[in-house]
Design an enzyme around this catalytic site. Structure first.
Site, mmCIF file in Angstrom:
data_model
loop_
_atom_site.group_PDB
_atom_site.id
_atom_site.type_symbol
_atom_site.label_atom_id
_atom_site.label_comp_id
_atom_site.label_asym_id
_atom_site.label_seq_id
_atom_site.Cartn_x
_atom_site.Cartn_y
_atom_site.Cartn_z
ATOM 1 N N HIS A 127 0.823 -1.216 0.000
ATOM 2 C CA HIS A 127 0.000 0.000 0.000
ATOM 3 C C HIS A 127 0.857 1.267 0.000
ATOM 4 O O HIS A 127 0.392 2.333 0.379
ATOM 5 C CB HIS A 127 -0.958 -0.004 1.200
ATOM 6 C CG HIS A 127 -1.980 -1.105 1.118
ATOM 7 N ND1 HIS A 127 -2.732 -1.522 2.187
ATOM 8 C CD2 HIS A 127 -2.372 -1.877 0.072
ATOM 9 C CE1 HIS A 127 -3.534 -2.507 1.802
ATOM 10 N NE2 HIS A 127 -3.329 -2.747 0.529
ATOM 11 N N CYS A 135 5.278 11.365 -8.503
ATOM 12 C CA CYS A 135 4.517 12.239 -9.393
ATOM 13 C C CYS A 135 3.093 11.697 -9.527
ATOM 14 O O CYS A 135 2.872 10.493 -9.497
ATOM 15 C CB CYS A 135 5.217 12.243 -10.746
ATOM 16 S SG CYS A 135 4.356 13.216 -11.981
HETATM 17 ZN ZN LIG Z 1 6.181 13.574 -13.405
#
Ligand SMILES: [Zn+2]
Length: 244
Positions: A127, A135
């Site tokens: 998890h 990102c």
């Molecule tokens: Zn990125």
């Protein structure tokens, strides 16, 4: 009085079962699957179950979802930053320590860092890890450390904590399956066995045991289910000197 005698009988049954299992297990390559139950003693509340974060505040279950990156990204950021801050003072307990001593690999559903703090070298976080960020858009590898709410990736997209939210896919599941296939023994500990696909990983194991205060929901997938105090059971099971 009756329940006291019952407890003694139960305990004797458990000890007998453990000594039988000890004769059958191969401890050369132990893989552990762990869940929130083992971090409770270290002061980290589980998400589900009794005293769970969601149980106490069901609304959180709706907010800790990927939609919130659009509707309330600051909430997601603050929630995980607070979790991270709390984690700084948390220490691993004896279950983490026994696991670090005997486990070749730990596959955990926990986003905390207590296995690492206990000294486990190879921990797969299904998890994610709250101490990592990544990102929201490109596939750049997650990075350990801190980021600010307004920081962005080189590609221009926003960053997020590397934590799996409701409705998102778990991480490393195929790697976990491969690791379990090679294990000489799989021990699932501190999880209710309700959350899939982690709950199904045990089908890959040759020989497997659960250790939990209550019988987990996926108990039918295991060779043995040891119900009781996880710390005591693990010590009896793995520290050879305790039972002869
Ligand atoms: Zn990125």
């Amino acid at each position: 009085m009756f329940s006291f005698i019952n407890k003694i009988i139960e305990k004797r049954k458990l000890l007998k079962e453990i000594s039988l299992i000890k004769e059958r297990i191969d401890t050369t390559n132990i893989v552990f699957i762990t869940g929130a139950g083992i971090s409770i003693e270290s002061g980290i509340a589980p998400f589900r179950g009794k005293n769970g974060i969601y149980t106490k505040n069901p609304e959180l279950g709706f907010k800790l979802r990927p939609d919130s990156f659009k509707t309330d990204p600051q909430f997601l950021y603050d929630f995980h930053e607070e979790f991270k801050r709390d984690l700084l003072e948390k220490k691993p307990n004896s279950v983490h320590e026994i696991i670090a001593k005997h486990g070749h690999v730990v596959i955990t559903q926990n986003i905390d860092d207590l296995h690492e703090k206990a000294g486990s070298d190879f921990v797969l976080h299904l998890h994610g890890e709250v101490n990592e960020y990544r990102c929201q858009s490109c596939g750049n590898a997650p990075v350990k450390g801190d980021f600010l709410f307004h920081d962005s990736c080189d590609c221009g997209a926003s960053l997020r904590h590397n934590v799996v939210l409701f409705k998102e896919s778990v991480l490393h599941i195929e790697k976990a399956q491969r690791i379990i296939k090679k294990a000489s023994l799989l021990i699932q500990i501190g999880t209710s066995g309700k959350v899939y696909p982690a709950a199904n990983l045990a089908v890959q194991a040759d020989f497997s045991i659960t250790v939990n205060p209550e019988l987990p929901d996926n108990s039918h997938l295991f060779n043995y289910n040891l119900v009781g105090n996880p710390k005591e059971i693990l010590k009896l099971l793995l520290d050879e000197d305790v039972i002869k």
